[in-house]
Design an enzyme around this catalytic site. Structure first.
Site, short mmCIF file in Angstrom:
data_model
loop_
_atom_site.label_atom_id
_atom_site.label_comp_id
_atom_site.label_asym_id
_atom_site.label_seq_id
_atom_site.Cartn_x
_atom_site.Cartn_y
_atom_site.Cartn_z
CG ASP A 32 -2.27 0.42 1.49
OD1 ASP A 32 -2.10 2.39 0.89
OD2 ASP A 32 -3.00 0.68 1.16
CG ASN A 88 -12.81 -0.61 4.26
OD1 ASN A 88 -12.80 -1.08 4.87
ND2 ASN A 88 -11.24 -0.27 3.75
CD GLN A 95 -14.93 -0.20 -2.18
OE1 GLN A 95 -16.17 -1.07 -1.85
NE2 GLN A 95 -14.57 -1.82 -3.43
CG HIS A 101 -8.82 -3.55 -1.82
ND1 HIS A 101 -9.68 -3.01 -2.88
CD2 HIS A 101 -8.33 -2.65 -0.92
CE1 HIS A 101 -10.32 -1.33 -2.00
NE2 HIS A 101 -9.19 -1.73 -0.71
CG HIS A 103 -6.84 -3.17 3.47
ND1 HIS A 103 -6.36 -1.96 2.93
CD2 HIS A 103 -8.01 -2.93 2.91
CE1 HIS A 103 -6.73 -1.15 2.96
NE2 HIS A 103 -8.38 -1.52 2.09
P1 AMP Z 1 -9.48 0.96 0.59
O1 AMP Z 1 -9.75 2.18 1.58
O2 AMP Z 1 -10.25 -0.09 1.21
O3 AMP Z 1 -10.29 1.32 -0.02
O4 AMP Z 1 -8.34 1.14 -0.20
C1 AMP Z 1 -7.43 1.66 -0.94
C2 AMP Z 1 -5.95 1.59 -0.42
O5 AMP Z 1 -5.40 1.57 -1.31
C3 AMP Z 1 -6.08 3.09 0.58
O6 AMP Z 1 -4.69 2.59 1.87
C4 AMP Z 1 -4.94 3.25 -0.49
O7 AMP Z 1 -3.31 3.89 0.43
C5 AMP Z 1 -4.29 2.50 -1.99
N1 AMP Z 1 -3.10 2.73 -2.19
C6 AMP Z 1 -4.66 3.73 -3.04
N2 AMP Z 1 -3.58 3.78 -4.34
C7 AMP Z 1 -3.01 3.13 -4.51
C8 AMP Z 1 -1.29 3.08 -5.57
N3 AMP Z 1 -1.36 3.83 -6.31
N4 AMP Z 1 -0.70 2.02 -4.66
C9 AMP Z 1 -0.96 1.18 -4.09
N5 AMP Z 1 -1.61 1.61 -2.74
C10 AMP Z 1 -2.33 2.41 -3.46
#
Ligand code: AMP
Ligand code: ZN
Length: 137
Positions: A32, A88, A95, A101, A103
């Site tokens: 992340d 999420n 989300q 995805h 985590h």
């Molecule tokens: P969510 O809030 O469950 O949708 O999680 C999305 C996650 O994706 C967050 O923890 C972000 O920090 C991560 N994220 C967003 N864009 C990227 C990216 N380009 N590369 C890696 N992680 C990302």
């Protein structure tokens, strides 16, 4: 299935580079970019499904197997003492990227990471309403 405008489709498919911890034909696991803790990573299916409601059960099972496979390596390698598995669904649930995805968030003794909720109290009315939703018709 792929969504052309989805960043996680592009990352999972290798179009956009990301720090990859693991890859197989169905999944890519990346670090992340804004980690909650050292080692925070994301299990991305290569096929696009927005959330838990859309992902087929069989693919979800395979994602769980990937989590099971990576968990000891991730925590052991980083000397973490615990691991949160977070997933999420929907904006109200936090989300931000609408591509399913999972985590994996390593936890360390004494870390001050905030993850969780203030415990409430299950009322009788809520209990009855919820149980009612699960009663057979
Ligand atoms: P969510 O809030 O469950 O949708 O999680 C999305 C996650 O994706 C967050 O923890 C972000 O920090 C991560 N994220 C967003 N864009 C990227 C990216 N380009 N590369 C890696 N992680 C990302
Ligand atoms: Zn996608």
């Amino acid at each position: 299935m792929k969504d052309c405008n989805c960043i996680f489709c592009k990352i999972a498919g290798g179009e956009i580079p990301a720090a990859t911890l693991y890859e197989d034909e169905g999944f890519r696991v990346i670090l992340d970019v804004n980690p909650a803790s050292k080692g925070h990573c994301l299990i991305l299916p290569k096929e696009h499904y927005a959330n838990l409601f859309e992902i087929p059960a069989e693919l979800l099972q395979r994602a769980a197997v990937v989590a099971k496979k990576l968990a000891p390596k991730l925590t052991g390698g980083l000397h973490a003492s615990g691991l949160n598995v977070v997933q999420n669904n929907g904006e109200s649930a936090g989300q931000t990227v609408p591509h399913f995805h999972i985590h994996l968030i390593p936890r360390y003794d004494g870390d001050n990471m905030k993850l969780g909720w203030i415990p409430g109290k299950l009322t009788e009315a809520d209990r009855d309403e919820i149980l009612g939703c699960f009663k057979a018709d």
